[in-house]
Write a protein that holds these residues in place. Structure first.
Motif, PDB file in Angstrom:
ATOM      1  N   GLY A 199       0.787  -1.227   0.000  1.00  9.36           N
ATOM      2  CA  GLY A 199       0.000   0.000   0.000  1.00  9.36           C
ATOM      3  C   GLY A 199       0.812   1.265   0.000  1.00  9.36           C
ATOM      4  O   GLY A 199       0.253   2.355   0.053  1.00  9.36           O
ATOM      5  N   LEU A 200       2.163   1.141  -0.129  1.00  7.91           N
ATOM      6  CA  LEU A 200       3.009   2.322  -0.128  1.00  7.91           C
ATOM      7  C   LEU A 200       3.363   2.723  -1.549  1.00  7.91           C
ATOM      8  O   LEU A 200       3.449   1.889  -2.454  1.00  7.91           O
ATOM      9  N   VAL A 201       3.538   4.030  -1.749  1.00 10.17           N
ATOM     10  CA  VAL A 201       3.848   4.562  -3.083  1.00 10.17           C
ATOM     11  C   VAL A 201       5.277   4.181  -3.461  1.00 10.17           C
ATOM     12  O   VAL A 201       6.231   4.405  -2.695  1.00 10.17           O
ATOM     13  N   ARG A 202       5.433   3.612  -4.667  1.00 15.38           N
ATOM     14  CA  ARG A 202       6.742   3.259  -5.198  1.00 15.38           C
ATOM     15  C   ARG A 202       7.258   4.355  -6.142  1.00 15.38           C
ATOM     16  O   ARG A 202       8.440   4.633  -6.199  1.00 15.38           O
ATOM     17  N   ALA A 203       6.310   4.961  -6.882  1.00 14.54           N
ATOM     18  CA  ALA A 203       6.686   6.027  -7.807  1.00 14.54           C
ATOM     19  C   ALA A 203       5.463   6.889  -8.074  1.00 14.54           C
ATOM     20  O   ALA A 203       4.326   6.409  -7.999  1.00 14.54           O
ATOM     21  N   ALA A 204       5.692   8.190  -8.384  1.00 15.23           N
ATOM     22  CA  ALA A 204       4.586   9.115  -8.645  1.00 15.23           C
ATOM     23  C   ALA A 204       4.971  10.034  -9.787  1.00 15.23           C
ATOM     24  O   ALA A 204       6.119  10.504  -9.847  1.00 15.23           O
ATOM     25  N   ASN A 205       4.056  10.296 -10.699  1.00 15.14           N
ATOM     26  CA  ASN A 205       4.385  11.178 -11.820  1.00 15.14           C
ATOM     27  C   ASN A 205       4.275  12.639 -11.393  1.00 15.14           C
ATOM     28  O   ASN A 205       3.825  12.970 -10.282  1.00 15.14           O
ATOM     29  N   SER A 206       4.674  13.544 -12.307  1.00 15.85           N
ATOM     30  CA  SER A 206       4.724  14.963 -11.970  1.00 15.85           C
ATOM     31  C   SER A 206       3.344  15.528 -11.637  1.00 15.85           C
ATOM     32  O   SER A 206       3.201  16.396 -10.781  1.00 15.85           O
TER      33      SER A 206
END
Length: 589
Positions: free
Chosen positions: A22-29
């Motif tokens: 449930g944790l963010v691995r990558a996020a876009n701009s």
């Protein structure tokens, strides 16, 4: 992989790759702009907390199911704040990726939702008064009933001590179980109609009429908003159409509260309105319904309110009336009887009883009055006062009257064969609608021919109000029947117009004095000189015009003797006989 990364970073949607934990691995701009954090700040953050998915059990469970492979995807719409603190409506989508990960995408749908909300507001509100319209009112009424039923269930669990105390005890129990404002499980509504609004529209025009409606709406809202009542009791004021308004009390505290509210509404509307140089005065009629939500529907409540509003208008307007179950049951019975009258004629559910008319000179039976009875399969024997009025209203009096006439004439023809030297006549009541809605003259001629009864042995009784107002077709029919040889009697004489001038031009052969005169003769010790003088004068006048007189409702020998001395020709009443079946009349003859 580089192509995927480029597409991911350049996407217009805010996107993040979420691990199985449930944790963010990558996020876009776009995601970084939305939440106001760089990728390093987002990496390792809880996706559910960023988006508020933990706040709602359903969306949180769906989020976990997708991450654990038990669900193909999740889509929901939530409110969240962007980096600048602006509240947004965001459509969230979570879809699985390989390696136990998932792709979270967020789409800003704030403008679309706001547009839908504006369109819904326009659709659900009246353009003249800005109040909720009929559709929104029914939606809120339905919601109030559902909410009230949910409140009613826990309230009932704590109400054992109040059971068996009747309606008042039930209300006390409900309030005690739910101390919040308003009684648990109860709703109320007031259905309002302006008195005299049509005259305003017709004389001053629709523009002034619309201004008046808007001013009425403002006063209604002001009444319900007083001291926070609207919010406290879940009150909605709506315009249902035309000059009809409704006030819903979603959390009713009982009939006393609804009655006080209705009176405030009446008082507020009785103050004149100043509109564009016009000073207008209107009043209102209000139907009030208040009851427990259990077993109720929005349609049933509105029908009850509509019925109660009709009562308020019928009782004189400019008033409020509370729904009365007994009065409604009577109305429902009337409706049921009215709708089954014609089928009952076809099913042969009616019978005739006959009350003898006695010659006051020698005590012999001179004639009989035919009285119809309805042998109702559920309600038993019904007398004419229960259904004749209904038959006149819906037109069933025409076929029913024809059946009564034919049956009575057939019986009288049979009695003539039993006593050919001194036959009795039969008197049949006729409603004025029979004269207007059917060819009474042709019906009588055909029935007399079919039964073989001489016209002189048939007497038709019409009420005084019907005969005295006769003109045109009714008067022509009476004259043709008289020329045929049929007797015409005025029933209940002395209770209606009593316009004696009509007697000189109407083909009347008999007057039947109303029982109110005869009751004044009930005691020899305490006679009624006025009644006796009036009856004596009427009898003398009738005899001078060649009209015979029958006294109705004779119940004692003293009454009969005094009427005989005055000069009445015949009498009927319980002193001689009640109305009896045809077989008993034959024994009397």
């Amino acid at each position: 992989m580089d192509d995927f990364r480029a597409a991911f970073d350049g996407a217009q949607l805010a996107m993040a790759v979420v691990g199985g934990d449930g944790l963010v691995r990558a996020a876009n701009s776009r995601m970084q702009e939305l939440v106001g954090a760089g990728e390093s700040g987002l990496t390792g953050a809880s996706a559910a907390e960023l988006t508020g998915l933990r706040d709602e059990p359903w969306s949180w469970a769906g989020f976990v199911d997708v991450l654990q492979g038990r669900r193909a995807s999740l889509r929901c719409t939530r409110r969240m704040k962007d980096a600048g603190g602006r509240s947004l409506s965001v459509e969230m989508t979570l879809t699985p990726l390989s390696g136990g990960r998932a792709l979270l995408s967020l789409s800003d749908v704030t403008e679309q939702r706001e547009l839908r909300a504006k369109l819904r507001h326009l659709k659900m509100h009246d353009p003249v008064t800005r109040l909720p319209n009929r559709e929104l009112f029914f939606e809120r009424l339905t919601g109030a009933l559902q909410e009230a039923r949910q409140e009613e269930e826990p309230a009932a669990e704590h109400g054992g001590a109040g059971r068996g105390r009747g309606q008042g005890g039930s209300r006390t129990r409900t309030r005690a179980a739910a101390p919040a404002p308003g009684a648990a499980g109860r709703v109320g509504l007031a259905y309002l109609d302006l008195d005299g609004f049509k005259a305003v529209n017709d004389t001053l025009g629709h523009r002034v009429g619309d201004r008046l409606l808007a001013a009425v709406a403002r006063r209604l809202v002001a009444c319900t908003a007083e001291a926070g009542k609207a919010e406290k009791h879940g009150i909605t004021v709506a315009r249902l159409g035309g000059d009809e308004f409704a006030v819903l009390v979603a959390r009713s505290a009982g009939t006393e509260q609804l009655g006080e509210l209705a009176q405030r509404l009446l008082d507020a509307l009785q103050e004149p309105f100043d509109l564009a140089g016009q000073r207008l005065a209107v009043s209102a009629s209000i139907g009030v319904v208040e009851r427990a939500a259990s077993g109720q529907t929005a349609t049933a409540l509105m029908q009850a309110a509509d019925t109660t509003l009709y009562w308020a208008k019928a009782d004189g307007k400019a008033r409020w009336t509370l729904f009365d179950p007994e009065r409604n049951a009577h109305r429902m019975t009337r409706q049921a009887l009215s709708s089954t009258l014609r089928p009952a004629i076809e099913r042969d559910e009616f019978t005739l009883d006959y009350q003898p008319l006695i010659d006051l000179g020698d005590g012999s039976v001179r004639g009989v009055e035919a009285l119809v009875r309805w042998q109702h399969p559920k309600l038993g024997t019904l007398t004419p006062n229960r259904f004749i009025g209904l038959a006149e209203e819906n037109g069933a009096i025409v076929p029913l009257g024809r059946w009564v006439l034919a049956t009575a004439c057939r019986r009288a023809a049979g009695w003539r064969r039993l006593r050919p030297a001194d036959p009795v006549f039969v008197s049949v009541n006729v409603a004025v609608r029979q004269v207007w809605d059917s060819d009474l003259v042709a019906d009588v001629a055909q029935i007399l021919e079919e039964t073989g009864l001489p016209p002189r042995l048939l007497q038709l009784e019409l009420t005084e109000s019907a005969v005295m107002g006769s003109a045109g077709r009714p008067l022509q029919a009476l004259q043709e029947l008289s020329e045929m040889g049929v007797g015409i009697a005025i029933d209940d004489f002395g209770t209606g117009y009593s316009n004696l001038a009509y007697l000189s031009r109407l083909p009347v052969s008999a007057l039947k004095l109303d029982g109110s005169f005869v009751r004044g003769f009930s005691s020899a010790e305490h006679p009624s000189p006025a009644d006796e003088t009036i009856v004596e004068a009427l009898v003398d006048l009738a005899h001078r015009l060649g009209i015979s007189v029958t006294a109705e409702c004779v119940e004692s020998g003293e009454q009969a003797e005094r009427l005989r001395r005055i000069g009445c020709d015949t009498a009927q009443g319980w002193f001689y006989s009640r109305a009896v079946p045809a077989e008993r009349v034959e024994r009397l003859l």
